[in-house]
Design an enzyme around this catalytic site. Structure first.
Site, PDB file in Angstrom:
ATOM      1  N   ASP A   1     -27.752 -25.181  17.903  1.00 11.63           N
ATOM      2  CA  ASP A   1     -28.986 -24.945  17.159  1.00 11.63           C
ATOM      3  C   ASP A   1     -29.487 -26.312  16.678  1.00 11.63           C
ATOM      4  O   ASP A   1     -28.720 -27.282  16.659  1.00 11.63           O
ATOM      5  CB  ASP A   1     -28.692 -24.014  15.980  1.00 11.63           C
ATOM      6  CG  ASP A   1     -29.921 -23.743  15.134  1.00 11.63           C
ATOM      7  OD1 ASP A   1     -31.022 -23.601  15.713  1.00 11.63           O
ATOM      8  OD2 ASP A   1     -29.789 -23.687  13.903  1.00 11.63           O
TER       9      ASP A   1
ATOM     10  N   ASP B   1     -32.127 -26.891  13.646  1.00 19.18           N
ATOM     11  CA  ASP B   1     -32.348 -26.990  12.206  1.00 19.18           C
ATOM     12  C   ASP B   1     -31.084 -26.662  11.426  1.00 19.18           C
ATOM     13  O   ASP B   1     -30.493 -25.600  11.589  1.00 19.18           O
ATOM     14  CB  ASP B   1     -33.482 -26.054  11.781  1.00 19.18           C
ATOM     15  CG  ASP B   1     -34.811 -26.448  12.421  1.00 19.18           C
ATOM     16  OD1 ASP B   1     -35.279 -27.561  12.144  1.00 19.18           O
ATOM     17  OD2 ASP B   1     -35.340 -25.651  13.212  1.00 19.18           O
TER      18      ASP B   1
ATOM     19  N   ARG C   1     -41.660 -13.805  -0.327  1.00 20.51           N
ATOM     20  CA  ARG C   1     -41.316 -13.735   1.094  1.00 20.51           C
ATOM     21  C   ARG C   1     -42.489 -14.195   1.960  1.00 20.51           C
ATOM     22  O   ARG C   1     -42.324 -14.950   2.918  1.00 20.51           O
ATOM     23  CB  ARG C   1     -40.953 -12.303   1.487  1.00 20.51           C
ATOM     24  CG  ARG C   1     -39.551 -11.877   1.230  1.00 20.51           C
ATOM     25  CD  ARG C   1     -38.578 -12.147   2.385  1.00 20.51           C
ATOM     26  NE  ARG C   1     -38.304 -13.568   2.581  1.00 20.51           N
ATOM     27  CZ  ARG C   1     -38.579 -14.227   3.687  1.00 20.51           C
ATOM     28  NH1 ARG C   1     -39.130 -13.619   4.718  1.00 20.51           N
ATOM     29  NH2 ARG C   1     -38.302 -15.508   3.793  1.00 20.51           N
TER      30      ARG C   1
ATOM     31  N   LYS D   1     -43.284 -28.597   8.082  1.00 16.94           N
ATOM     32  CA  LYS D   1     -42.935 -29.465   9.203  1.00 16.94           C
ATOM     33  C   LYS D   1     -43.842 -30.689   9.273  1.00 16.94           C
ATOM     34  O   LYS D   1     -43.405 -31.774   9.678  1.00 16.94           O
ATOM     35  CB  LYS D   1     -42.974 -28.663  10.499  1.00 16.94           C
ATOM     36  CG  LYS D   1     -41.883 -27.594  10.553  1.00 16.94           C
ATOM     37  CD  LYS D   1     -41.918 -26.761  11.806  1.00 16.94           C
ATOM     38  CE  LYS D   1     -40.786 -25.730  11.802  1.00 16.94           C
ATOM     39  NZ  LYS D   1     -40.785 -24.861  12.995  1.00 16.94           N
TER      40      LYS D   1
ATOM     41  N   ASN E   1     -35.332 -22.225  17.418  1.00 17.11           N
ATOM     42  CA  ASN E   1     -36.559 -21.467  17.164  1.00 17.11           C
ATOM     43  C   ASN E   1     -37.771 -22.368  16.985  1.00 17.11           C
ATOM     44  O   ASN E   1     -38.907 -21.897  17.065  1.00 17.11           O
ATOM     45  CB  ASN E   1     -36.395 -20.590  15.919  1.00 17.11           C
ATOM     46  CG  ASN E   1     -35.572 -19.349  16.188  1.00 17.11           C
ATOM     47  OD1 ASN E   1     -35.210 -19.066  17.328  1.00 17.11           O
ATOM     48  ND2 ASN E   1     -35.255 -18.603  15.135  1.00 17.11           N
ATOM     49  N   SER E   2     -37.546 -23.650  16.717  1.00 17.25           N
ATOM     50  CA  SER E   2     -38.667 -24.567  16.507  1.00 17.25           C
ATOM     51  C   SER E   2     -39.439 -24.777  17.806  1.00 17.25           C
ATOM     52  O   SER E   2     -38.874 -24.724  18.907  1.00 17.25           O
ATOM     53  CB  SER E   2     -38.152 -25.915  15.989  1.00 17.25           C
ATOM     54  OG  SER E   2     -37.604 -25.782  14.689  1.00 17.25           O
TER      55      SER E   2
ATOM     56  N   LYS F   1     -34.915 -16.463  17.897  1.00 18.16           N
ATOM     57  CA  LYS F   1     -33.676 -15.802  17.487  1.00 18.16           C
ATOM     58  C   LYS F   1     -33.942 -15.016  16.202  1.00 18.16           C
ATOM     59  O   LYS F   1     -34.707 -15.491  15.346  1.00 18.16           O
ATOM     60  CB  LYS F   1     -32.570 -16.844  17.249  1.00 18.16           C
ATOM     61  CG  LYS F   1     -32.151 -17.628  18.480  1.00 18.16           C
ATOM     62  CD  LYS F   1     -31.152 -18.731  18.132  1.00 18.16           C
ATOM     63  CE  LYS F   1     -31.793 -19.811  17.270  1.00 18.16           C
ATOM     64  NZ  LYS F   1     -30.864 -20.907  16.935  1.00 18.16           N
TER      65      LYS F   1
ATOM     66  N   ASP G   1     -25.905 -22.695  12.132  1.00 11.79           N
ATOM     67  CA  ASP G   1     -25.714 -22.557  10.686  1.00 11.79           C
ATOM     68  C   ASP G   1     -26.135 -21.199  10.152  1.00 11.79           C
ATOM     69  O   ASP G   1     -25.797 -20.837   9.037  1.00 11.79           O
ATOM     70  CB  ASP G   1     -26.540 -23.624   9.958  1.00 11.79           C
ATOM     71  CG  ASP G   1     -28.037 -23.343  10.060  1.00 11.79           C
ATOM     72  OD1 ASP G   1     -28.640 -22.899   9.066  1.00 11.79           O
ATOM     73  OD2 ASP G   1     -28.600 -23.541  11.160  1.00 11.79           O
TER      74      ASP G   1
ATOM     75  N   GLN H   1     -18.351 -11.918   6.383  1.00 10.90           N
ATOM     76  CA  GLN H   1     -19.126 -12.160   7.595  1.00 10.90           C
ATOM     77  C   GLN H   1     -18.565 -13.344   8.383  1.00 10.90           C
ATOM     78  O   GLN H   1     -18.477 -13.290   9.619  1.00 10.90           O
ATOM     79  CB  GLN H   1     -20.589 -12.416   7.236  1.00 10.90           C
ATOM     80  CG  GLN H   1     -21.352 -11.194   6.760  1.00 10.90           C
ATOM     81  CD  GLN H   1     -22.801 -11.518   6.491  1.00 10.90           C
ATOM     82  OE1 GLN H   1     -23.133 -12.475   5.786  1.00 10.90           O
ATOM     83  NE2 GLN H   1     -23.697 -10.724   7.046  1.00 10.90           N
TER      84      GLN H   1
ATOM     85  N   ARG I   1     -15.319 -12.276  10.093  1.00  9.95           N
ATOM     86  CA  ARG I   1     -15.477 -11.253  11.126  1.00  9.95           C
ATOM     87  C   ARG I   1     -16.168 -11.785  12.375  1.00  9.95           C
ATOM     88  O   ARG I   1     -15.818 -11.405  13.496  1.00  9.95           O
ATOM     89  CB  ARG I   1     -16.258 -10.068  10.563  1.00  9.95           C
ATOM     90  CG  ARG I   1     -16.465  -8.927  11.568  1.00  9.95           C
ATOM     91  CD  ARG I   1     -17.107  -7.719  10.915  1.00  9.95           C
ATOM     92  NE  ARG I   1     -16.248  -7.138   9.895  1.00  9.95           N
ATOM     93  CZ  ARG I   1     -16.569  -6.057   9.181  1.00  9.95           C
ATOM     94  NH1 ARG I   1     -17.741  -5.474   9.373  1.00  9.95           N
ATOM     95  NH2 ARG I   1     -15.740  -5.579   8.280  1.00  9.95           N
TER      96      ARG I   1
END
Length: 581
Positions: A108, A110, A262, A275, A311-312, A349, A409, A512, A515
């Protein structure tokens, strides 16, 4: 936790000497009896060798078959300290993994390859969000709010009905609850959440703040609740709906406040203002580490392949990666793209790991997407792609999922979904781990005090069984244990405590990680401290009945008056086993 092989001081010769002589003679009669019995049964018997036992100090590096056959087992309490790298340099292990079986290493960008500088980056995002809220109609009074890097941690849940930030354990029980900056008492928490978080409400009422990008969001929401609560003239009027803040300058429900925050955070990331500021002063916001080029170069020269999945969009990715890599090894890599066999931007993603999107080529001069269909059966070297899906990726690279190690991350978008859908091997980057390990090492006396108090508590019940009728007075001890536990938690974060635990309980985030992340580390560059043929070995799971000290093989098992075996002594499991075991 990572288990690593004992390594010698020298790469040849014998292992480190033992503190005690372990080269005692075996019982030859037993060995001869077993040998004659095997021969009588027609079993294959190795040629006879000397029957004298040897110790670790007589073992070659690497050991021979004969040496291992003659090796006398040593009690674990008498073994030299097993070699482990320093905690700051380690990769921790949840599931065993052989690096030499990994054919593709994915990254990844970022917060993985591109590490944003804290707290300057979070403060910038926070300030942009506050200004955006004011343009949406929020009062000018909120302009005084500033990001507090000492407040938020990731892995919290936001209750958008009551306006709380919640630290939750792996069973969904609420461990810590803050309303604004006010910490609620346990009795109040139990009244509000008697059964913990309802699983069906996660993602609806309860929003998980699972990434480092969410830190400004968590801080801003709590600050807004605190701000409006402090300035509320009628807030304590019980006749008014308690899910609404009735302030002198505006009335807003906790849910609407959450929706606005949000929306603002999505705007910051999706419409480019954040950015633009990063690219205008990239060295201010992004760390540059020359070891990135070293790791990528070593991976490629080892025969493995590398890919970038972010994703960028291309313009931002190209600028950031050029800053990180372009001038580090110009004789072998004239452009950052040459470090990767496959580059995918705009991956979207986590949908990439599901239905995905149309895979398109990127025009490297303009950044525009080429809408013509892609009919090739492989990715073209030097080409950048946009979108796509995991199933298409696996088809074009022609590899099985267990031969891919993806480093990211984002616990959900990078780790959980890739693990659930296709079974990629995963390495989670937990930047906060460095701080937590430093805090653990720097405040060992607080931990030792807590463990000493726990020992005293256990001693109070020594030799007590069901005949006992008088309960020992634990009130003073409990007070000191509570103070010691709170003091230890405050070392990590004075509001929420450590990321992975609360006292002896694991957090939801910790669950998490265990797992879904095969490996985790404070920095993916810690892979540089391991050979690329290394095998990461996971520790065996520990159940409460498992023992950790020696079994005394010289003493037969006896029973106490309570009927409990005394041959096995249980060792208290550290409350920080997950971090330091």
């Amino acid at each position: 936790m990572e288990q690593q092989q004992q390594q010698p001081e020298q790469r040849s010769g014998k292992f480190l000497s033992m503190s005690q002589d372990s080269s005692q003679v075996l019982d030859k009669s037993k060995l001869l009896y077993k040998r004659s019995k095997d021969e009588a049964e027609g079993k294959e018997v190795p040629p006879p060798v000397s029957h004298s036992a040897i110790g670790l100090d007589q073992i070659s590096n690497p050991p021979t078959d004969e040496e291992l056959c003659r090796l006398k087992p040593v009690k674990t309490s008498e073994l030299p300290r097993k070699y482990k790298r320093e905690n700051w340099a380690r990769v921790f292990v949840n599931r065993s993994l052989r690096l030499d079986r990994i054919k593709w290493f994915g990254f990844d960008m970022d917060y993985t390859l591109a590490v944003y500088k804290a707290p300057v980056f979070e403060s910038m995002c926070y300030d942009i969000a506050v200004k955006r809220l004011i343009t949406m109609g929020y009062p000018e009074t909120i302009s005084q709010l500033k990001y507090d890097p000492e407040f938020p941690v990731r892995g919290l849940f936001l209750d958008n009905e009551l306006g709380h930030l919640l630290k939750v354990d792996n069973f969904g029980n609420v461990l810590v609850c803050l309303h604004g900056r006010q910490k609620l008492k346990k009795s109040v928490i139990f009244e509000l959440y008697p059964s913990g978080l309802a699983a069906k409400e996660v993602g609806k009422r309860f929003y998980l703040l699972s990434t480092l990008f969410a830190l400004p969001e968590a801080c801003l929401y709590a600050d807004l609740v605190e701000h409006f609560k402090t300035n509320a003239e009628r807030y304590k009027d019980k006749s008014l709906p308690q899910e609404i803040i009735h302030s002198y300058d505006m009335d807003v429900s906790f849910k609407n406040l959450f929706q606005d925050v949000r929306e603002v955070m999505d705007y910051i990331h999706n419409f480019g203002e954040m950015k633009k500021r990063v690219l205008a002063d990239i060295s201010k916001y992004i760390q540059k580490d020359p070891r990135i080029a070293v790791l990528l170069d070593r991976l490629r020269k080892s025969g493995a392949k590398t890919f970038l999945l972010t994703n960028s969009q291309y313009h931002y990715t190209n600028s950031v990666m050029s800053y990180l890599l372009n001038d580090l090894n110009p004789t072998e890599y004239t452009d950052w793209k040459q470090y990767f066999n496959v580059i995918i931007v705009g991956a979207q993603k986590p949908s990439f790991f599901g239905s995905g999107n149309t895979l398109r080529k990127v025009d490297l001069d303009t950044g525009a997407l080429k809408v013509s269909s892609i009919t090739v059966d492989r990715f073209e070297p030097g080409q950048v792609y946009n979108g796509g899906s995991l199933s298409l990726f696996n088809k074009l690279v022609n590899t099985s999922p267990d031969q891919v190690l993806y480093l990211g991350d984002h616990i959900y978008a990078d780790i959980i979904i890739s693990k659930k859908t296709q079974g990629w091997r995963t390495l989670l980057v937990v930047r906060e781990l460095e701080h937590e390990l430093q805090a653990t090492n720097s405040h060992a006396e607080k931990y030792h005090r807590l463990m000493t108090l726990e020992f005293i508590r256990a001693e109070l019940f020594r030799d007590l069984d069901s005949k006992a009728t008088e309960l020992p007075d634990l009130s003073v001890l409990r007070k000191h244990m509570r103070n010691a536990s709170n003091g230890l938690d405050a070392v990590y974060n004075k509001y929420f405590g450590p990321l992975f635990r609360s006292g002896s309980k694991q957090t939801y985030f910790s669950m998490q990680v265990q797992r879904y992340a095969d490996l985790y580390s404070s920095d993916y560059l810690n892979l540089l401290h391991y050979p690329l043929f290394y095998t990461f070995i996971a520790a065996a799971p520990v159940m409460p009945h498992d023992y950790h000290d020696e079994i005394d093989t010289t003493t037969t098992t006896t029973s106490t008056s309570t009927g409990v075996s005394s041959a096995i002594t249980h060792h208290h499991v550290s409350v920080h086993l997950f971090l330091c075991g």
